[in-house]
Write a protein that holds these residues in place. Structure first.
Motif, PDB file in Angstrom:
ATOM      1  N   LEU A  95       0.767  -0.916  -0.140  1.00 45.56           N
ATOM      2  CA  LEU A  95      -0.035  -0.075  -0.027  1.00 45.56           C
ATOM      3  C   LEU A  95       0.814   1.460  -0.160  1.00 45.56           C
ATOM      4  N   LYS A  96       2.010   1.161   0.806  1.00 42.10           N
ATOM      5  CA  LYS A  96       2.708   2.352   0.927  1.00 42.10           C
ATOM      6  C   LYS A  96       3.483   2.638  -0.338  1.00 42.10           C
ATOM      7  N   LEU A  97       3.967   1.593  -1.158  1.00 38.03           N
ATOM      8  CA  LEU A  97       4.708   1.714  -2.254  1.00 38.03           C
ATOM      9  C   LEU A  97       3.804   2.209  -3.470  1.00 38.03           C
ATOM     10  N   PHE A  98       2.563   1.711  -3.460  1.00 33.78           N
ATOM     11  CA  PHE A  98       1.506   2.109  -4.547  1.00 33.78           C
ATOM     12  C   PHE A  98       1.222   3.566  -4.255  1.00 33.78           C
ATOM     13  N   GLY A  99       0.964   3.916  -3.010  1.00 31.62           N
ATOM     14  CA  GLY A  99       0.243   5.227  -2.738  1.00 31.62           C
ATOM     15  C   GLY A  99       1.529   6.221  -2.958  1.00 31.62           C
ATOM     16  N   GLU A 100       2.764   5.821  -2.685  1.00 37.28           N
ATOM     17  CA  GLU A 100       3.910   6.855  -3.160  1.00 37.28           C
ATOM     18  C   GLU A 100       3.903   7.264  -4.665  1.00 37.28           C
ATOM     19  N   VAL A 101       3.935   5.951  -5.389  1.00 40.39           N
ATOM     20  CA  VAL A 101       4.096   6.014  -6.846  1.00 40.39           C
ATOM     21  C   VAL A 101       2.963   6.978  -7.482  1.00 40.39           C
ATOM     22  N   MET A 102       1.686   6.832  -6.843  1.00 41.13           N
ATOM     23  CA  MET A 102       0.500   7.380  -7.322  1.00 41.13           C
ATOM     24  C   MET A 102       0.724   8.959  -7.120  1.00 41.13           C
ATOM     25  N   LEU A 103       1.104   9.223  -5.789  1.00 35.12           N
ATOM     26  CA  LEU A 103       1.541  10.751  -5.518  1.00 35.12           C
ATOM     27  C   LEU A 103       2.613  11.279  -6.360  1.00 35.12           C
ATOM     28  N   LYS A 104       3.516  10.372  -6.535  1.00 34.25           N
ATOM     29  CA  LYS A 104       4.781  11.064  -7.357  1.00 34.25           C
ATOM     30  C   LYS A 104       4.173  11.119  -9.051  1.00 34.25           C
ATOM     31  N   ASN A 105       3.192  10.509  -9.412  1.00 39.75           N
ATOM     32  CA  ASN A 105       2.601  10.567 -10.682  1.00 39.75           C
ATOM     33  C   ASN A 105       1.345  11.053 -10.807  1.00 39.75           C
ATOM     34  N   SER A 106       0.917  11.867  -9.942  1.00 37.94           N
ATOM     35  CA  SER A 106      -0.465  12.526  -9.856  1.00 37.94           C
ATOM     36  C   SER A 106      -0.848  12.930 -11.053  1.00 37.94           C
ATOM     37  N   LYS A 107      -0.134  13.287 -12.175  1.00 40.00           N
ATOM     38  CA  LYS A 107      -0.942  13.847 -13.304  1.00 40.00           C
ATOM     39  C   LYS A 107      -1.354  12.458 -14.389  1.00 40.00           C
ATOM     40  N   ASN A 108      -0.988  11.469 -14.119  1.00 33.74           N
ATOM     41  CA  ASN A 108      -1.112  10.176 -14.948  1.00 33.74           C
ATOM     42  C   ASN A 108      -2.758   9.967 -14.714  1.00 33.74           C
ATOM     43  N   GLU A 109      -3.491   9.901 -15.823  1.00 37.11           N
ATOM     44  CA  GLU A 109      -4.868   9.882 -15.736  1.00 37.11           C
ATOM     45  C   GLU A 109      -5.397   8.722 -14.968  1.00 37.11           C
ATOM     46  N   LEU A 110      -4.881   7.569 -15.134  1.00 36.84           N
ATOM     47  CA  LEU A 110      -5.192   6.346 -14.234  1.00 36.84           C
ATOM     48  C   LEU A 110      -5.277   6.803 -12.768  1.00 36.84           C
ATOM     49  N   PHE A 111      -4.064   7.262 -12.428  1.00 39.86           N
ATOM     50  CA  PHE A 111      -4.174   7.547 -10.793  1.00 39.86           C
ATOM     51  C   PHE A 111      -5.080   8.837 -10.444  1.00 39.86           C
ATOM     52  N   LYS A 112      -5.264   9.490 -11.465  1.00 39.62           N
ATOM     53  CA  LYS A 112      -6.306  10.836 -11.230  1.00 39.62           C
ATOM     54  C   LYS A 112      -7.478  10.103 -10.838  1.00 39.62           C
ATOM     55  N   GLN A 113      -7.833   9.126 -11.497  1.00 43.55           N
ATOM     56  CA  GLN A 113      -9.378   8.400 -11.540  1.00 43.55           C
ATOM     57  C   GLN A 113      -9.385   7.774 -10.112  1.00 43.55           C
ATOM     58  N   PHE A 114      -8.328   7.073  -9.852  1.00 39.01           N
ATOM     59  CA  PHE A 114      -8.280   6.207  -8.696  1.00 39.01           C
ATOM     60  C   PHE A 114      -8.103   6.911  -7.371  1.00 39.01           C
ATOM     61  N   ARG A 115      -7.561   7.993  -7.374  1.00 37.76           N
ATOM     62  CA  ARG A 115      -7.144   8.656  -6.203  1.00 37.76           C
ATOM     63  C   ARG A 115      -8.220   9.096  -5.291  1.00 37.76           C
ATOM     64  N   PRO A 116      -9.459   9.287  -5.797  1.00 39.69           N
ATOM     65  CA  PRO A 116     -10.711   9.588  -4.583  1.00 39.69           C
ATOM     66  C   PRO A 116     -10.811   8.126  -3.934  1.00 39.69           C
ATOM     67  N   HIS A 117     -10.798   7.102  -4.540  1.00 38.27           N
ATOM     68  CA  HIS A 117     -11.045   5.643  -3.995  1.00 38.27           C
ATOM     69  C   HIS A 117      -9.790   5.477  -3.134  1.00 38.27           C
ATOM     70  N   LEU A 118      -8.706   5.725  -3.552  1.00 35.02           N
ATOM     71  CA  LEU A 118      -7.782   5.363  -2.270  1.00 35.02           C
ATOM     72  C   LEU A 118      -7.706   6.401  -1.271  1.00 35.02           C
ATOM     73  N   ASN A 119      -8.087   7.551  -1.539  1.00 39.51           N
ATOM     74  CA  ASN A 119      -8.078   8.504  -0.201  1.00 39.51           C
ATOM     75  C   ASN A 119      -9.470   7.951   0.958  1.00 39.51           C
ATOM     76  N   ASN A 120     -10.539   7.504   0.351  1.00 37.04           N
ATOM     77  CA  ASN A 120     -11.488   7.002   1.045  1.00 37.04           C
ATOM     78  C   ASN A 120     -11.243   5.758   1.679  1.00 37.04           C
ATOM     79  N   PHE A 121     -10.147   4.897   1.134  1.00 35.91           N
ATOM     80  CA  PHE A 121      -9.818   3.792   1.905  1.00 35.91           C
ATOM     81  C   PHE A 121      -9.009   4.108   2.780  1.00 35.91           C
ATOM     82  N   MET A 122      -8.105   4.924   2.758  1.00 41.16           N
ATOM     83  CA  MET A 122      -7.247   5.433   3.764  1.00 41.16           C
ATOM     84  C   MET A 122      -7.922   6.000   4.852  1.00 41.16           C
ATOM     85  N   LYS A 123      -8.765   6.962   4.735  1.00 41.89           N
ATOM     86  CA  LYS A 123      -9.581   7.367   5.745  1.00 41.89           C
ATOM     87  C   LYS A 123     -10.286   6.182   6.701  1.00 41.89           C
ATOM     88  N   GLU A 124     -10.842   5.175   5.851  1.00 41.60           N
ATOM     89  CA  GLU A 124     -11.246   4.052   6.768  1.00 41.60           C
ATOM     90  C   GLU A 124     -10.308   3.417   7.435  1.00 41.60           C
TER      91      GLU A 124
END
Length: 94
Positions: free
Chosen positions: A61-90
């Motif tokens: 999870l930490k490796l995935f999350g960091e890659v997502m943050l580093k590549n935040s302009k990647n369209e695939l990550f942009k679409q997934f980010r809200p879901h990961l944020n909700n997951f992390m809150k829970e």
């Protein structure tokens, strides 16, 4: 990039049939804004997972999350980010 620097080594020990393998390990370095070792320890007591699963989950999870943050302009990550944020809150509530 600032952050903690980690070296990961993954060894393929046996195949899915249980046959031993003698392959070269995969080694790479990755930075993370969090202390992954501390997070692994915290995760061991947070979820109904055995120690091995808790460790694999936390590191993955930490490796995935960091890659997502580093590549935040990647369209695939942009679409997934809200879901990961909700997951992390829970996850933090557990």
């Amino acid at each position: 990039m600032k952050g903690h620097l980690y070296r990961f080594t993954i060894e393929h020990i046996e195949d899915k049939q249980g046959n031993s393998l003698a392959l070269s390990p995969l080694t790479f370095e990755a930075r993370n804004h969090d202390d992954i070792l501390n997070i692994v320890e915290v995760m061991k007591g947070k979820m109904a997972l055995d120690e091995t699963d808790a460790t694999a989950f936390a590191v993955g999870l930490k490796l995935f999350g960091e890659v997502m943050l580093k590549n935040s302009k990647n369209e695939l990550f942009k679409q997934f980010r809200p879901h990961l944020n909700n997951f992390m809150k829970e996850l933090k509530k557990t």
